[in-house]
Structures are given as structure tokens and as C-alpha cells.
Scaffold this motif. Structure first.
Motif, PDB file in Angstrom:
ATOM      1  N   GLY A  52      -7.143  -1.465   0.334  1.00  0.00           N
ATOM      2  CA  GLY A  52      -6.226  -0.543   0.996  1.00  0.00           C
ATOM      3  C   GLY A  52      -6.723  -0.145   2.372  1.00  0.00           C
ATOM      4  N   ARG A  53      -8.038   0.088   2.491  1.00  0.00           N
ATOM      5  CA  ARG A  53      -8.604   0.437   3.804  1.00  0.00           C
ATOM      6  C   ARG A  53      -8.470  -0.727   4.779  1.00  0.00           C
ATOM      7  N   LEU A  54      -8.628  -1.945   4.263  1.00  0.00           N
ATOM      8  CA  LEU A  54      -8.474  -3.123   5.116  1.00  0.00           C
ATOM      9  C   LEU A  54      -7.047  -3.214   5.649  1.00  0.00           C
ATOM     10  N   PRO A 102     -11.106  -0.488  -1.281  1.00  0.00           N
ATOM     11  CA  PRO A 102     -11.471  -1.197  -0.049  1.00  0.00           C
ATOM     12  C   PRO A 102     -10.335  -2.039   0.525  1.00  0.00           C
ATOM     13  N   GLU A 152     -18.378  -2.547  -2.412  1.00  0.00           N
ATOM     14  CA  GLU A 152     -17.395  -1.553  -2.853  1.00  0.00           C
ATOM     15  C   GLU A 152     -16.206  -2.214  -3.546  1.00  0.00           C
ATOM     16  N   THR A 153     -15.877  -3.428  -3.112  1.00  0.00           N
ATOM     17  CA  THR A 153     -14.801  -4.161  -3.778  1.00  0.00           C
ATOM     18  C   THR A 153     -15.169  -4.432  -5.232  1.00  0.00           C
ATOM     19  N   GLY A 168      -4.974  -0.745   6.050  1.00  0.00           N
ATOM     20  CA  GLY A 168      -4.795   0.330   7.016  1.00  0.00           C
ATOM     21  C   GLY A 168      -5.417   0.010   8.358  1.00  0.00           C
ATOM     22  N   ALA A 169      -6.591  -0.599   8.331  1.00  0.00           N
ATOM     23  CA  ALA A 169      -7.299  -0.919   9.573  1.00  0.00           C
ATOM     24  C   ALA A 169      -6.563  -1.986  10.382  1.00  0.00           C
ATOM     25  N   THR A 193      -3.703   0.878  -3.058  1.00  0.00           N
ATOM     26  CA  THR A 193      -4.309   1.079  -1.734  1.00  0.00           C
ATOM     27  C   THR A 193      -5.453   2.091  -1.763  1.00  0.00           C
ATOM     28  N   ASP A 194      -5.894   2.483  -2.955  1.00  0.00           N
ATOM     29  CA  ASP A 194      -6.928   3.505  -3.057  1.00  0.00           C
ATOM     30  C   ASP A 194      -8.336   2.932  -3.105  1.00  0.00           C
ATOM     31  N   PHE A 254     -18.588  -3.606   2.282  1.00  0.00           N
ATOM     32  CA  PHE A 254     -17.190  -3.754   1.865  1.00  0.00           C
ATOM     33  C   PHE A 254     -17.082  -4.566   0.578  1.00  0.00           C
TER      34      PHE A 254
END
Length: 288
Positions: free
Chosen positions: A199-201, A197, A57-58, A203-204, A194-195, A54
Motif C-alpha cells: 500500500g505504501r508503494l 508495504p 516488512e513485506t 501511495g509513493a 493497502t495497510d 521493505f
């Protein structure tokens, strides 16, 4: 030797010869908190690997106009905590908040009363204010740098092919009495990117990405502590759940409707329009 019980002590001891005492303090505390966290949650190898991925990727998402690590710090509330600790509002000073990721373009100098809206799409608005110090004395000549999202919730850098460069940005110089005013449009709430890492956080964790509507202001002058703050629109959605925890109650103002054709004409605004006054109290610069 390294063991589970004394792991933080062993690693902290390795910093004993660090010549920079502040660096040694920070690294020692970081290690102690990190090791305590790992032990507290019983972090698995798979979870550790996912965390490393993570963060990797950030970093890969960062570029000249995108700082994903700042965004991560923002949504975890760390940015606001650092800002608040380092800029405590004392003696009635205006509270600070985060600079945000969109102050990447130098604001153009503009004359008092100018419009920062280069498009004409949105509800017209007059912003007025006065910069004074904590003793109530005007800070004449203070620089008031402003930037904001448009009526659709976008900054100029997000739509470079659709709006003029430096739209909704301006740097004003307060008059001898510390007063400033400019024309703009009422900003809209907007989502942070939100496109990636972050954004995924969100969402999770079932968190929304939205920031309450606001105008950024950065006020500076010789002898004062530079203030970075927001002017929030009263009634905006997400005031109580801002994605980066940037809202402070003292910074919320009513953008009141004004129906006065003569005043509008004198200001160069269509009628009706909105108006908001935002007095700013700055603190003296730290000695030394």
C-alpha cells in the motif's frame, strides 16, 4: 576475484556445480539481471538498505490469510506475466488471469442453479456458460469453481463477523453438455489491501489500489489444462487501470438488464435482474 565490471560473472560462476540445471539457469539469470539493475540505477547504500527493509516488512505482513509477497508480485505485473506465459491461450482458448489472494477458502459444492449469495444484498444476477474444448466438444462434468466480491467490494474472509462463511463462493459441476448456471449478485470493484508495504508503494507512486469488478472462475476436468480466469463487468471503473493488471479485453462481458417476471420467477430471482453468458473454451492438458 570480485570486481565491479565482472561482478555478475564471478557470482554466476559460483553456481557451476549446481546439480539441478534449471535451478542453475534461474539463479544465473537472476544474478545477471540484479547486478545489471544495480549498475544501471547506481544504487546507493541507503537505497539498498531501504529496499531490504521493505522486503523484510513485506514478509512480516504475511499470515495465514494474507500474502503480501503475492500482492507485491501482483502490483508489479509479475503475477500476470507468469500466468500469461504459462497459460497462453491457443486455438481460441479462453484467456487466463491471476487467481488473486482470496481463493483461500474451499468453495462449497452447489447444485446447478443454486445461489452463491447468502446475504441478499446487491443487484441479483444470473450467470450462465458452457465449457467446451478447442475442438468445440462439450466438457461434461467439468468443475466450475467461482468466487467473488459482494456489492460493497468485500470478500467473505474480509468480513468474517458480518457475513456467512463461504458467501459468494461455489463449486458447480457442468452438465453432460458442459453447461452451468448459478445465481449471484453483480460484484463491485474493490481495493486491494493497502495497510502494508505494498500500500505504501502504491501511495509513493500515486497509483490507485482498485480492481475492476469481476467474478473468478477456475475450470478443471480430466484431460484439460486447468483454467483460472475472470469474468469482468463491462462498464466497471478501473477496467483500463486494474491495480494488478488482470484485465484482458476478451474477458469483459455485459451484465445485461432483464425485465421478465415469468423468467425471474422460474429462476428464483427477483425481477428485474441482470444476466451474463460466459462461454469457456479450455485447452488439452500437456502431454506427460
Amino acid at each position: 576475484m570480485f570486481d565491479e565490471e565482472h561482478s555478475a560473472d564471478v557470482v554466476a560462476a559460483s553456481f557451476g556445480a549446481t546439480p539441478d540445471e534449471r535451478l542453475k539457469e534461474i539463479l544465473t539469470s537472476l544474478v545477471r539481471h540484479a547486478h545489471a539493475f544495480v549498475k544501471d540505477v547506481g544504487l546507493t547504500t541507503e537505497e539498498w538498505t531501504a529496499g531490504i527493509r521493505f522486503l523484510t516488512e513485506t514478509g512480516q505482513k504475511c499470515d495465514a490469510t494474507r500474502q503480501e509477497f503475492i500482492l507485491l508480485s501482483d502490483v508489479l505485473g509479475v503475477s500476470m506475466l507468469v500466468e500469461t506465459i504459462n497459460n497462453r491461450a491457443e486455438d481460441g482458448g479462453t484467456e487466463s488471469t491471476v487467481e488473486g489472494p482470496f481463493h483461500m477458502v474451499a468453495s462449497p459444492p452447489r447444485a446447478l442453479g443454486d445461489s452463491i449469495d447468502l446475504v441478499g444484498n446487491g443487484e441479483p444476477c444470473l450467470v450462465t456458460g458452457r465449457v467446451v474444448d478447442t475442438a468445440g466438444r462439450p466438457v461434461g462434468g467439468a468443475s466450475v469453481d467461482v468466487w467473488q466480491a459482494d456489492a460493497d467490494g468485500f470478500y467473505d474472509v474480509q468480513r468474517p463477523d458480518e457475513v456467512p462463511r463461504q458467501n459468494l463462493r461455489g463449486r458447480f459441476t457442468a452438465d453432460a453438455d458442459g453447461r452451468f448456471h448459478f445465481r449471484t449478485v453483480v460484484p463491485r470493484f474493490y481495493p486491494i489491501p493497502t495497510d502494508g508495504p505494498v500500500g505504501r508503494l502504491l501511495g509513493a507512486t500515486r497509483r490507485h489500489p482498485n480492481r475492476a469488478a469481476h467474478i473468478h472462475l477456475e475450470v478443471s476436468a480430466p484431460g484439460i489444462r486447468t483454467l483460472t480466469t475472470h469474468l469482468f463487468v463491462d462498464g466497471s471503473p478501473y477496467l483500463d487501470s486494474d491495480a494488478v493488471f488482470g484485465v484482458k479485453e476478451s474477458l469483459i462481458r455485459e451484465f445485461a438488464p432483464v425485465d421478465d417476471p415469468a423468467r425471474a420467477a422460474g429462476l428464483g430471482l427477483p425481477n428485474p435482474f441482470r444476466a451474463v453468458d460466459f462461454p469457456i473454451v479450455v485447452q488439452p492438458a500437456a502431454a506427460g
